[in-house]
Design an enzyme around this catalytic site. Structure first.
Site, PDB file in Angstrom:
ATOM      1  N   HIS A   1      -7.335  -5.971   0.177  1.00 24.67           N
ATOM      2  CA  HIS A   1      -6.181  -5.156   0.554  1.00 24.67           C
ATOM      3  C   HIS A   1      -5.490  -5.650   1.836  1.00 24.67           C
ATOM      4  CE1 HIS A   1      -4.046  -1.356  -0.157  1.00 24.67           C
ATOM      5  NE2 HIS A   1      -4.064  -1.114   1.139  1.00 24.67           N
TER       6      HIS A   1
ATOM      7  N   SER B   1       0.828  -1.195   0.000  1.00 26.75           N
ATOM      8  CA  SER B   1       0.000   0.000   0.000  1.00 26.75           C
ATOM      9  C   SER B   1       0.872   1.259   0.000  1.00 26.75           C
ATOM     10  CB  SER B   1      -0.979  -0.042   1.193  1.00 26.75           C
ATOM     11  OG  SER B   1      -1.986   0.935   1.062  1.00 26.75           O
TER      12      SER B   1
ATOM     13  N   ASP C   1      -9.746  -5.559  -4.179  1.00 28.28           N
ATOM     14  CA  ASP C   1      -9.187  -4.566  -3.250  1.00 28.28           C
ATOM     15  C   ASP C   1     -10.175  -3.416  -3.103  1.00 28.28           C
ATOM     16  OD1 ASP C   1      -7.658  -2.293  -2.196  1.00 28.28           O
ATOM     17  OD2 ASP C   1      -5.901  -3.552  -2.528  1.00 28.28           O
TER      18      ASP C   1
END
Length: 276
Positions: A254, A146, A222
């Protein structure tokens, strides 16, 4: 440097250490896994940069990386995501301030005195761990998740020759065009968007690329994929004809369940480059 904890792990040692950082002007904590081979001499290292709200501990505990790193004889370093402590600037939002350093060197107040995460991750912490532990400074690779995937990609492209390979899980690929980026880059770097470009993986790909192998995984489910913009990185890599494997993994989200599912792939990918 202070030893916070050391535990035997897959034949090696999972440690947690703290030190006074000159780059950030505060105490910083990091995790370090050393495989059994480090007893006999320096080993290659993979840097893992974590995402928003994380500390050094999240990936160290949840990513399932140590077993695969032990199998390949690779050290892992888990830096914190920002400076912390009393006197360090913060924000009420989860996506700015402590826990959200975005791996940049801030030029704007109130962030500038402490938020120098680019220098910390790229220079100060590598200098420390290679001087204090059996780690080979000539064999480094980098990955992240991320916000940390954003950091891994931009550091790899911005620090030519430092990393032999780069990978990322669900990276923020185009922060200058995303709500996960514009707010933070403006706060840390000011309103001149030209200064943001070196911290945007899609723009960096078009400008300089990466002289080595690249692997990026993003889940098709995600929940933040519109903020991550993986298509922007893919388009830039295709335009540059960059050596890269960019994958969309069906049904994954995610979370660290996603990260741990593909950690074996990523560590094997880096091992091939580090031992080439």
């Amino acid at each position: 440097m202070e030893t916070v904890a050391e535990n035997k792990c897959f034949g090696g040692v999972q440690g947690v250490y703290s030190h006074a950082s000159k780059a950030t002007g505060c105490d910083m904590t990091f995790g370090l896994f050393l495989p059994e081979e480090a007893r006999d001499g320096p080993v290659p290292v993979l840097w893992y940069l974590s995402g928003l709200t994380c500390t050094h501990e999240n990936a160290m505990v949840k990513a399932g990386a140590q077993g695969w790193a032990a199998e390949q004889g690779i050290a892992l370093v888990f830096p914190d995501t920002s400076p912390r402590g009393e006197g360090v600037a913060d924000d009420d939002g989860y996506d700015l301030g402590q826990g959200a350093g975005f791996y940049v060197n801030a030029t704007q107040d109130p962030w500038k005195p402490h938020f120098q995460m680019w220098d910390y991750v790229a220079e100060e912490l590598p200098g420390l761990v290679t001087s204090e532990f059996a780690i080979d400074a000539e064999r480094q690779a980098i990955t992240g998740h991320s916000m940390g995937g954003h950091g891994a990609l931009t550091l790899a492209m911005g620090r030519k020759g430092q990393y032999r390979s780069v990978s990322a899980f669900s990276p923020i690929c185009h922060p200058t065009a995303s709500d996960w980026g514009r707010k933070q880059l403006k706060a840390y770097l000011g309103t001149d968007e030209a200064a943001w470009a070196r911290h945007d993986a899609a723009l960096m790909m078009r400008d300089v690329g990466f002289d080595g192998p690249m692997l990026v995984d993003t889940g098709t489910s995600d929940q933040f994929i519109d903020l991550l913009k993986p298509e922007a990185l893919a388009e830039a890599a295709n335009a540059r004809r960059q050596e890269a494997t960019l994958r969309l993994q069906k049904g994954y989200d995610h979370s660290y369940f996603f990260v741990s599912s593909f950690m074996e792939d990523h560590i094997a990918f880096h091992a091939e480059a580090l031992y080439a």
